[in-house]
Design an enzyme around this catalytic site. Structure first.
Site, PDB file in Angstrom:
ATOM      1  N   ARG A  66       0.906  -1.129   0.049  1.00 59.75           N
ATOM      2  CA  ARG A  66      -0.182   0.029   0.211  1.00 59.75           C
ATOM      3  C   ARG A  66       0.964   1.200  -0.221  1.00 59.75           C
ATOM      4  O   ARG A  66       1.930   1.053   0.283  1.00 59.75           O
ATOM      5  CB  ARG A  66      -0.889  -0.120   1.356  1.00 59.75           C
ATOM      6  CG  ARG A  66      -1.964  -1.324   1.326  1.00 59.75           C
ATOM      7  CD  ARG A  66      -2.798  -0.903   2.435  1.00 59.75           C
ATOM      8  NE  ARG A  66      -3.640  -2.267   2.420  1.00 59.75           N
ATOM      9  CZ  ARG A  66      -3.768  -3.069   3.515  1.00 59.75           C
ATOM     10  NH1 ARG A  66      -3.330  -2.587   4.544  1.00 59.75           N
ATOM     11  NH2 ARG A  66      -4.578  -4.206   3.269  1.00 59.75           N
ATOM     12  N   ARG A 164     -14.604   0.930  16.326  1.00 61.52           N
ATOM     13  CA  ARG A 164     -13.147   0.954  16.107  1.00 61.52           C
ATOM     14  C   ARG A 164     -13.153   1.816  14.622  1.00 61.52           C
ATOM     15  O   ARG A 164     -12.189   2.375  14.419  1.00 61.52           O
ATOM     16  CB  ARG A 164     -12.488  -0.375  16.016  1.00 61.52           C
ATOM     17  CG  ARG A 164     -10.918  -0.023  15.595  1.00 61.52           C
ATOM     18  CD  ARG A 164     -10.214  -1.490  15.790  1.00 61.52           C
ATOM     19  NE  ARG A 164     -10.397  -2.192  14.799  1.00 61.52           N
ATOM     20  CZ  ARG A 164      -9.793  -3.874  14.785  1.00 61.52           C
ATOM     21  NH1 ARG A 164      -8.834  -4.057  15.554  1.00 61.52           N
ATOM     22  NH2 ARG A 164     -10.363  -4.374  13.672  1.00 61.52           N
ATOM     23  N   ARG A 175     -15.347 -11.358  10.715  1.00 57.37           N
ATOM     24  CA  ARG A 175     -14.415 -11.613  11.805  1.00 57.37           C
ATOM     25  C   ARG A 175     -15.348 -12.228  13.078  1.00 57.37           C
ATOM     26  O   ARG A 175     -14.722 -13.134  13.755  1.00 57.37           O
ATOM     27  CB  ARG A 175     -14.203  -9.899  12.154  1.00 57.37           C
ATOM     28  CG  ARG A 175     -12.958  -9.717  11.382  1.00 57.37           C
ATOM     29  CD  ARG A 175     -12.567  -8.252  11.601  1.00 57.37           C
ATOM     30  NE  ARG A 175     -12.006  -7.612  10.503  1.00 57.37           N
ATOM     31  CZ  ARG A 175     -10.500  -7.682  10.702  1.00 57.37           C
ATOM     32  NH1 ARG A 175      -9.819  -7.922  11.916  1.00 57.37           N
ATOM     33  NH2 ARG A 175      -9.986  -6.982   9.789  1.00 57.37           N
TER      34      ARG A 175
HETATM   35  N1  LIG Z   1     -10.936  -3.415  27.574  1.00 48.45           N
HETATM   36  C1  LIG Z   1     -11.467  -2.743  26.663  1.00 48.45           C
HETATM   37  N2  LIG Z   1     -12.670  -2.065  26.850  1.00 48.45           N
HETATM   38  C2  LIG Z   1     -13.240  -1.262  25.982  1.00 48.45           C
HETATM   39  N3  LIG Z   1     -12.789  -1.165  24.649  1.00 48.45           N
HETATM   40  C3  LIG Z   1     -11.695  -1.748  24.568  1.00 48.45           C
HETATM   41  C4  LIG Z   1     -10.855  -2.485  25.475  1.00 48.45           C
HETATM   42  N4  LIG Z   1      -9.811  -2.941  24.818  1.00 48.45           N
HETATM   43  C5  LIG Z   1      -9.674  -2.481  23.457  1.00 48.45           C
HETATM   44  N5  LIG Z   1     -10.821  -1.729  23.299  1.00 48.45           N
HETATM   45  C6  LIG Z   1     -11.202  -1.276  22.059  1.00 48.45           C
HETATM   46  O1  LIG Z   1     -11.704  -2.048  21.323  1.00 48.45           O
HETATM   47  C7  LIG Z   1     -11.289  -2.044  19.825  1.00 48.45           C
HETATM   48  C8  LIG Z   1     -10.375  -3.336  19.254  1.00 48.45           C
HETATM   49  O2  LIG Z   1      -9.211  -3.390  20.098  1.00 48.45           O
HETATM   50  P1  LIG Z   1      -7.795  -3.797  19.252  1.00 48.45           P
HETATM   51  O3  LIG Z   1      -7.681  -3.169  17.992  1.00 48.45           O
HETATM   52  O4  LIG Z   1      -6.712  -3.891  20.396  1.00 48.45           O
HETATM   53  O5  LIG Z   1      -8.235  -5.540  18.923  1.00 48.45           O
HETATM   54  P2  LIG Z   1      -7.417  -6.400  18.301  1.00 48.45           P
HETATM   55  O6  LIG Z   1      -7.648  -7.588  18.975  1.00 48.45           O
HETATM   56  O7  LIG Z   1      -5.899  -6.084  18.276  1.00 48.45           O
HETATM   57  O8  LIG Z   1      -8.026  -6.445  16.749  1.00 48.45           O
HETATM   58  P3  LIG Z   1      -7.260  -7.068  15.456  1.00 48.45           P
HETATM   59  O9  LIG Z   1      -7.078  -8.734  15.651  1.00 48.45           O
HETATM   60  O10 LIG Z   1      -8.331  -6.772  14.471  1.00 48.45           O
HETATM   61  O11 LIG Z   1      -6.030  -6.073  15.120  1.00 48.45           O
HETATM   62  C9  LIG Z   1     -10.398  -0.915  19.857  1.00 48.45           C
HETATM   63  O12 LIG Z   1     -11.157   0.302  19.304  1.00 48.45           O
HETATM   64  C10 LIG Z   1      -9.719  -0.570  21.646  1.00 48.45           C
HETATM   65  O13 LIG Z   1      -9.606   0.590  21.665  1.00 48.45           O
END
Ligand SMILES: Nc1ncnc2c1ncn2[C@@H]1O[C@H](COP(=O)(O)OP(=O)(O)OP(=O)(O)O)[C@@H](O)[C@H]1O
Length: 222
Positions: A66, A164, A175
């Protein structure tokens, strides 16, 4: 007698240094859990609390770069023939397919991070974890720490993915469909060294950090 003493001292110091080398070895940190569970959020906090202790391996992919992405920095960009050849040669620790493109973590990419003295974060899905568990190199030389992050519920997951604002409704549905099976694997006893329910972020992070801090201390200053 004196020579026995001299031998014992050097043997003891040899043993000590072998133990020290073992203790110093950084480890692969496997992070798994459904999309939206909060893996990146927790990893960001962990890396901020333990600066310079963690690195990410650079994956290979057959998708096109990208704008702004640099070959060898975000990914190693390769074509499908090269990917297939490297896969057949056993270069990959784990591979996955997303949206019609191949992705893979090579042994070399992992070792580059570990040999630099950092723990290597592997943010991978359940299939990747299953592949890693088959790896002889990892089980004998580098013992991974396996962590699974749960959302409090599927409803929370949906809400987090929606707010998000990084995915289309179709991507979110995909997902969520995958999440159930992933969580079933996360629940199976013995699959992970630590499981964390990311409900309250600070409490979830404290559980993660309390578990990892002593392990980090074993392999250098934390
Ligand atoms: N404990 C929590 N309470 C509320 N919101 C949360 C919490 N932890 C994370 N989030 C929010 O949830 C969303 C998803 O979190 P994150 O992007 O870290 O997930 P991920 O598991 O890394 O996802 P992916 O595998 O798609 O990258 C984000 O907007 C984040 O700010």
């Amino acid at each position: 007698m004196a020579s026995v003493l001299v031998w014992s001292r050097s043997a003891a110091s040899r043993l000590f240094s072998v133990a020290a080398v073992k203790r110093m070895a950084p480890r692969p940190l496997v992070f798994c859990g459904p999309s939206g569970a909060g893996k990146s959020t927790l990893l960001k906090k962990l890396m901020a609390d333990h600066p310079d202790r963690f690195g990410f391996s650079v994956s290979h992919t057959t998708r096109s770069p990208r704008s702004g992405e640099v070959d060898g920095r975000e990914y190693h960009f390769i074509d499908t023939d090269t990917f297939t050849r490297q896969l057949q040669a056993g270069a990959f620790l784990e591979t996955a397919m997303y949206s019609g493109n191949h992705y893979g973590t090579s042994y070399r990419a992992l070792l580059d991070v570990l040999e630099s003295g950092q723990w290597c974060i592997l943010d991978i899905d359940v299939q990747g974890v299953q592949q890693l568990k088959q790896s002889k190199l990892l089980t004998s030389q580098y013992v991974p720490v396996y962590v699974f992050i749960f959302p409090p519920s599927i409803e929370h997951l949906k809400e987090r993915l929606t707010s998000r604002q990084t995915d289309s409704a179709e991507a979110i549905a995909l997902r969520l469909a995958k999440a159930e099976a992933e969580m079933a694997y996360g629940h199976q006893p013995g699959n992970f060294d630590l499981v964390v329910v990311n409900d309250d972020l600070e409490a979830a992070y404290a559980k993660l950090n309390d578990f990892l801090s002593p392990l980090l201390a074993e392999s250098g200053d934390s």
